[in-house]
Design an enzyme around this catalytic site. Structure first.
Site, PDB file in Angstrom:
ATOM      1  N   ASP A 109      -6.396   7.572  -7.463  1.00  0.00           N
ATOM      2  CA  ASP A 109      -5.059   8.116  -7.691  1.00  0.00           C
ATOM      3  C   ASP A 109      -5.108   9.623  -7.472  1.00  0.00           C
ATOM      4  O   ASP A 109      -5.996  10.105  -6.766  1.00  0.00           O
ATOM      5  CB  ASP A 109      -4.597   7.752  -9.109  1.00  0.00           C
ATOM      6  N   HIS A 153       0.405  11.671 -12.214  1.00  0.00           N
ATOM      7  CA  HIS A 153       0.352  10.231 -11.972  1.00  0.00           C
ATOM      8  C   HIS A 153      -1.009   9.625 -12.308  1.00  0.00           C
ATOM      9  O   HIS A 153      -1.106   8.606 -13.003  1.00  0.00           O
ATOM     10  CB  HIS A 153       0.713   9.943 -10.513  1.00  0.00           C
ATOM     11  N   ALA A 172      -1.211  -4.091  -1.596  1.00  0.00           N
ATOM     12  CA  ALA A 172      -0.925  -5.275  -2.397  1.00  0.00           C
ATOM     13  C   ALA A 172      -0.747  -6.538  -1.566  1.00  0.00           C
ATOM     14  O   ALA A 172      -0.615  -7.626  -2.113  1.00  0.00           O
ATOM     15  CB  ALA A 172       0.332  -5.036  -3.237  1.00  0.00           C
ATOM     16  N   VAL A 203      -6.653  -9.365  -3.281  1.00  0.00           N
ATOM     17  CA  VAL A 203      -6.246  -8.314  -4.222  1.00  0.00           C
ATOM     18  C   VAL A 203      -5.311  -8.914  -5.271  1.00  0.00           C
ATOM     19  O   VAL A 203      -4.404  -9.681  -4.930  1.00  0.00           O
ATOM     20  CB  VAL A 203      -5.551  -7.161  -3.477  1.00  0.00           C
ATOM     21  N   SER A 241       3.347   1.125 -10.939  1.00  0.00           N
ATOM     22  CA  SER A 241       2.166   1.975 -11.069  1.00  0.00           C
ATOM     23  C   SER A 241       1.627   1.924 -12.489  1.00  0.00           C
ATOM     24  O   SER A 241       0.453   2.219 -12.723  1.00  0.00           O
ATOM     25  CB  SER A 241       2.513   3.424 -10.715  1.00  0.00           C
TER      26      SER A 241
END
Length: 428
Positions: A66, A105, A214, A219, A267
């Site tokens: 991130d 974030h 994604a 995943v 997120s």
């Protein structure tokens, strides 16, 4: 089950009962503000508190790829075990946020995974408060000197090589396809038994359908729901690759300056599920990454009205930490989220190999003799010198010999006749 009251929000005050004028009304008691922990409704509503009786994430390392987990807030003391920067502009240890707009974030995401409360029951606490974190800082757009696709590939590989058991990706490309360089990086992680969790994306940010990473097979993709467990309109999206759902609204996160912030988005839903995965890996240290994903998927609770899964909004259902940790789930033989290696074989087929161009070895041809001079023109009825040499002279020789033979024969015939005449008497 999933109600606003469960989030620790006090009920609305009702009007006081009318009293006689002679009896004064008591002064209203001050309303107690909900604590940070009270506001974490997901801890109670999604079985996390119960799962803590078995595991709190001990022995598990989570890589947060991130904007960077800031160094400073008490919530991260002793939580971050290492890090790096792949953006080209961050600190070597990955602890300095590299994105001005989204500088908080990475810290918000990390606090949902494994924030420590320092023993204060009123403070925010992560889903897996005893797990270790790796801070891998990435940059977006102009905030980095390295192309984004290269950053992610390097971040995944670095995380695997530095002991990550789980990788959290709270980011999206808003595109279903992905750069081919990610094939090797994600496959490398999966072949090294690492669980990868990714956010589905948010409609409010322009993601109308789940985007990469994604969409990558294998995943564990996480969609978002509101505090009542309904699909979030702004803070989630839809897609066939969704694995499970988790809260994505009225979330809490510790900012880079240590201040608590309320935020929303998948997120935040993704790190909640990442924390659950850490609880599962800690409780079942011999379980493979596929087993961890399978436990989370198979024990998810189907929302009311949902009969068939996977559902485009919920995936297999709402994550249930207690069930994922304690339920009797058989070992998995395949990843319920897909097989990346097989996908690569089918979709990244190499074009047919070109046949090698044959090598032609040049052949040396001896030079022709120089051309003779052109003979002078003459009568077409007279033999040329060449004709005389090759044709006329031999013919003349043969003709002469033939004439001599004929003359010899004639002479012989005459001698024979003369002899007969001399032997024949009586004739005049």
């Amino acid at each position: 089950m999933l109600t606003g009251a469960a989030a620790g929000v006090p009920p609305t005050d009702t009007e006081p009962t009318p009293r006689s004028a002679a009896t004064p009304s008591p002064s209203p008691s001050p309303t107690k503000e909900p604590s940070e922990r009270d506001r974490q409704y997901w801890i109670d509503d999604y079985g996390i508190k119960e799962a803590w009786k078995t595991s709190q994430g001990e022995g598990v390392t989570v890589a947060v790829i991130d904007t960077g987990i800031v160094d400073g807030p008490e919530a991260f003391k002793g939580a971050v075990a290492g890090g790096t920067d792949v953006s080209g502009v961050g600190a070597q240890d990955g602890r300095t946020p590299v994105d001005v707009v989204n500088r908080n974030h990475g810290s918000w995401v990390a606090s949902l995974v494994a924030a420590r409360n320092g023993g204060d029951a009123d403070k925010m606490i992560g889903v897996a408060p005893k797990a270790k974190l790796l801070s891998v800082s990435v940059g977006f757009g102009d905030s980095a000197t390295v192309p984004f696709v290269e950053q992610i590939a390097e971040a995944i590989t670095w995380s695997v090589d530095h002991g990550a058991d789980i990788i959290n990706l709270s980011l999206t490309t808003n595109a279903q396809s992905w750069d081919e360089s990610w094939d090797d990086a994600f496959l490398y992680a999966m072949q090294h038994d690492v669980v990868i969790v990714a956010a589905a994306g948010n409609r409010g940010s322009g993601t109308n359908v789940v985007g990469a990473p994604a969409t990558i097979p294998g995943v564990l993709t996480v969609a978002g729901v509101d505090p009542e467990g309904k699909p979030s309109v702004e803070a989630s999206t839809q897609g066939i690759t969704i694995g499970v759902s988790a809260p994505s609204e009225k979330l809490l996160g510790i900012s880079a300056d240590g201040v608590l912030k309320e935020w929303k988005g998948t997120s935040g839903a993704a790190p909640i599920v990442t924390g659950v995965a850490a609880l599962v890996r800690s409780a079942h240290p011999d379980a493979s990454a596929i087993d961890v994903i399978n436990r989370i998927v198979q024990t998810a609770r189907k929302p009311k009205g949902v009969t068939e899964v996977p559902h485009p909004l919920y995936g297999y259902g709402l994550v249930d930490a207690e069930a994922a940790v304690t339920a009797d789930v058989p070992a998995a033989t395949r990843n319920p989220m897909g097989d990346l290696e097989r996908w690569i074989e089918v979709n990244r087929r190499k074009p047919a190999e070109q046949q090698p161009t044959p090598t032609v070895t040049p052949v040396e041809v001896p030079p022709l003799p120089p051309a003779e001079g052109r003979p002078e023109a003459g009568s077409s009825f007279l033999p040329s010198q060449e004709e005389l040499r090759t044709g006329t002279l031999p013919l003349a020789a043969l003709s002469g010999a033939g004439i001599l033979v004929v003359l010899g024969v004639i002479a012989a015939v005459r001698r024979v006749r003369s002899a007969r005449v001399r032997r024949s008497p009586g004739k005049p």
